[in-house]
Design a protein around this motif. Structure first.
Motif, PDB file in Angstrom:
ATOM      1  N   PHE A 121      37.501  44.045  39.301  1.00  0.00           N
ATOM      2  CA  PHE A 121      36.603  45.102  39.776  1.00  0.00           C
ATOM      3  C   PHE A 121      35.174  44.795  39.341  1.00  0.00           C
ATOM      4  CE2 PHE A 121      34.444  49.208  39.413  1.00  0.00           C
ATOM      5  CZ  PHE A 121      34.705  49.755  40.665  1.00  0.00           C
ATOM      6  N   GLY A 122      34.933  44.755  38.045  1.00  0.00           N
ATOM      7  CA  GLY A 122      33.598  44.469  37.530  1.00  0.00           C
ATOM      8  C   GLY A 122      33.367  43.005  37.243  1.00  0.00           C
ATOM      9  N   TYR A 123      34.421  42.265  37.003  1.00  0.00           N
ATOM     10  CA  TYR A 123      34.297  40.824  36.724  1.00  0.00           C
ATOM     11  C   TYR A 123      35.561  40.129  37.204  1.00  0.00           C
ATOM     12  CZ  TYR A 123      37.390  41.294  32.611  1.00  0.00           C
ATOM     13  OH  TYR A 123      38.461  41.524  31.774  1.00  0.00           O
ATOM     14  N   GLY A 124      35.531  38.793  37.164  1.00  0.00           N
ATOM     15  CA  GLY A 124      36.677  38.030  37.647  1.00  0.00           C
ATOM     16  C   GLY A 124      36.815  38.114  39.150  1.00  0.00           C
ATOM     17  N   VAL A 125      35.688  38.272  39.851  1.00  0.00           N
ATOM     18  CA  VAL A 125      35.692  38.442  41.303  1.00  0.00           C
ATOM     19  C   VAL A 125      35.176  37.171  41.973  1.00  0.00           C
ATOM     20  CG1 VAL A 125      34.771  39.807  43.217  1.00  0.00           C
ATOM     21  CG2 VAL A 125      35.298  40.917  41.036  1.00  0.00           C
ATOM     22  N   GLY A 126      35.803  36.731  43.051  1.00  0.00           N
ATOM     23  CA  GLY A 126      35.303  35.611  43.840  1.00  0.00           C
ATOM     24  C   GLY A 126      35.806  34.257  43.372  1.00  0.00           C
ATOM     25  N   GLU A 127      35.541  33.249  44.191  1.00  0.00           N
ATOM     26  CA  GLU A 127      36.005  31.886  43.905  1.00  0.00           C
ATOM     27  C   GLU A 127      35.180  31.235  42.800  1.00  0.00           C
ATOM     28  OE1 GLU A 127      34.349  28.445  46.194  1.00  0.00           O
ATOM     29  OE2 GLU A 127      34.141  29.948  47.782  1.00  0.00           O
ATOM     30  N   HIS A 128      35.820  30.355  42.059  1.00  0.00           N
ATOM     31  CA  HIS A 128      35.140  29.528  41.073  1.00  0.00           C
ATOM     32  C   HIS A 128      35.313  28.076  41.493  1.00  0.00           C
ATOM     33  CE1 HIS A 128      35.270  33.246  38.752  1.00  0.00           C
ATOM     34  NE2 HIS A 128      34.448  32.697  37.869  1.00  0.00           N
ATOM     35  N   HIS A 132      30.118  27.418  43.463  1.00  0.00           N
ATOM     36  CA  HIS A 132      30.086  28.886  43.444  1.00  0.00           C
ATOM     37  C   HIS A 132      30.911  29.365  42.249  1.00  0.00           C
ATOM     38  CE1 HIS A 132      29.634  32.774  45.707  1.00  0.00           C
ATOM     39  NE2 HIS A 132      30.622  33.108  44.898  1.00  0.00           N
ATOM     40  N   TRP A 133      30.244  29.991  41.297  1.00  0.00           N
ATOM     41  CA  TRP A 133      30.938  30.354  40.057  1.00  0.00           C
ATOM     42  C   TRP A 133      31.206  31.856  39.998  1.00  0.00           C
ATOM     43  CZ3 TRP A 133      33.154  26.770  37.281  1.00  0.00           C
ATOM     44  CH2 TRP A 133      33.690  27.107  36.033  1.00  0.00           C
ATOM     45  N   GLY A 134      32.052  32.294  40.899  1.00  0.00           N
ATOM     46  CA  GLY A 134      32.391  33.717  40.931  1.00  0.00           C
ATOM     47  C   GLY A 134      31.309  34.551  41.591  1.00  0.00           C
ATOM     48  N   ASP A 135      31.692  35.728  42.046  1.00  0.00           N
ATOM     49  CA  ASP A 135      30.734  36.662  42.646  1.00  0.00           C
ATOM     50  C   ASP A 135      30.143  37.516  41.537  1.00  0.00           C
ATOM     51  OD1 ASP A 135      31.490  35.616  45.068  1.00  0.00           O
ATOM     52  OD2 ASP A 135      32.818  37.275  45.584  1.00  0.00           O
ATOM     53  N   ARG A 136      29.021  37.085  41.009  1.00  0.00           N
ATOM     54  CA  ARG A 136      28.392  37.801  39.912  1.00  0.00           C
ATOM     55  C   ARG A 136      26.908  37.465  39.862  1.00  0.00           C
ATOM     56  NH1 ARG A 136      30.107  34.842  34.283  1.00  0.00           N
ATOM     57  NH2 ARG A 136      29.049  32.856  34.681  1.00  0.00           N
ATOM     58  N   TYR A 137      26.155  38.194  39.044  1.00  0.00           N
ATOM     59  CA  TYR A 137      24.698  38.032  38.957  1.00  0.00           C
ATOM     60  C   TYR A 137      24.066  37.999  40.340  1.00  0.00           C
ATOM     61  CZ  TYR A 137      25.380  37.040  34.008  1.00  0.00           C
ATOM     62  OH  TYR A 137      25.717  37.145  32.680  1.00  0.00           O
ATOM     63  N   GLY A 138      24.084  39.160  40.977  1.00  0.00           N
ATOM     64  CA  GLY A 138      23.510  39.289  42.303  1.00  0.00           C
ATOM     65  C   GLY A 138      24.540  39.372  43.401  1.00  0.00           C
TER      66      GLY A 138
END
Length: 258
Positions: A121-128, A132-138
């Motif tokens: 939900f808040g972290y651990g989202v998206g491909e690594h 592309h290192w996850g959906d985070r920081y923007g």
């Protein structure tokens, strides 16, 4: 628009309580829908622990991230966590309101972040990957939503100036604005900071309301802080360090603002 206010102060009759009441009234007067998560009134459970997972094997060691991931994916989260996540899904904007205690938010609000920002939900989202290192920081589940901090402190503004003894207020709030709001995708507005709260009279209170009201009126129009997005070319991946040609000579928090 829908606005969620997460509010942390133990006394509703305080200055923070008055500011919270004003914020709700101003937003509703502007036609917005508002929900308030008053953490002390809710008796919010701050610690993240094994009780946050329903139907877990009590004989197995608790692992904060992995248990959070399993609970989120399988509908096994504590109900209070699920309710707050639903509020965030509903909200177009989030306001965190709190007094600055020991250079950060009160522990009860930190506990709200730790528990509500579950893995998936808040972290651990998206491909690594290598690009592309996850959906985070923007990026992340909060992309397209706005966020702002409303914070009070007894210290003078000069104490939090670039050469002040407490350190610059932007640096003190960086871990919240960049790490808790920008990380899951919020567009983060400049904070509203009220200094010297012990020196509040009627005239200054009305001036505070006027200034805060202008910020609330601009919640959807004001430009957000220009934090650099992780996956948009400014950072080497997977090292996640700022590229050498950017922000030459800068280090620390300021380098991560374009």
């Amino acid at each position: 628009m829908n606005v969620l206010i997460v509010y942390a102060h133990p006394e509703r009759r305080s200055l923070n309580g008055a500011i919270n009441d004003f914020t709700v009234e101003r937003l509703r007067a502007n036609g917005h829908h508002v929900q308030v998560s008053d953490l002390y009134a809710m008796n919010w459970k701050a610690p993240l622990d094994a009780h946050d997972v329903r139907d877990r094997n009590a004989d197995a060691p608790f692992h904060a991230s992995l248990d959070s991931k399993r609970a989120f994916e399988n509908g096994l989260q504590s109900r209070d966590i699920e309710i707050e996540q639903d509020k965030l899904r509903w909200a177009d904007a989030l306001i965190l309101q709190f007094p600055l205690w020991w250079f950060s938010m009160p522990a009860i609000m930190k506990g709200w972040v730790e528990r509500v920002y579950a893995y998936g939900f808040g972290y651990g989202v998206g491909e690594h990957s290598e690009t592309h290192w996850g959906d985070r920081y923007g990026e992340g589940l909060m992309t397209g939503k706005r966020a702002m901090i409303v914070v009070t402190t007894g210290g003078w503004e000069s104490h939090y100036s670039p050469r002040g003894i407490n350190g610059p207020i932007d640096d003190i709030l960086f871990h919240i604005q960049h790490g808790m709001l920008f990380y899951p995708g919020f567009d983060v507005l400049q904070p509203f900071v009220l200094y010297e709260t012990h020196r509040m009279d009627e005239a200054r209170l009305h001036a505070t309301y006027d200034a805060l009201g202008q910020r609330l009126d601009g919640l959807w129009d004001d430009a957000p802080i220009a934090f650099r997005k992780q996956n948009h070319g400014d950072y080497a991946i997977p090292q996640l360090t700022l590229r050498d040609e950017l922000a030459a000579g800068k280090t620390g928090f300021a380098a991560h603002i374009d």
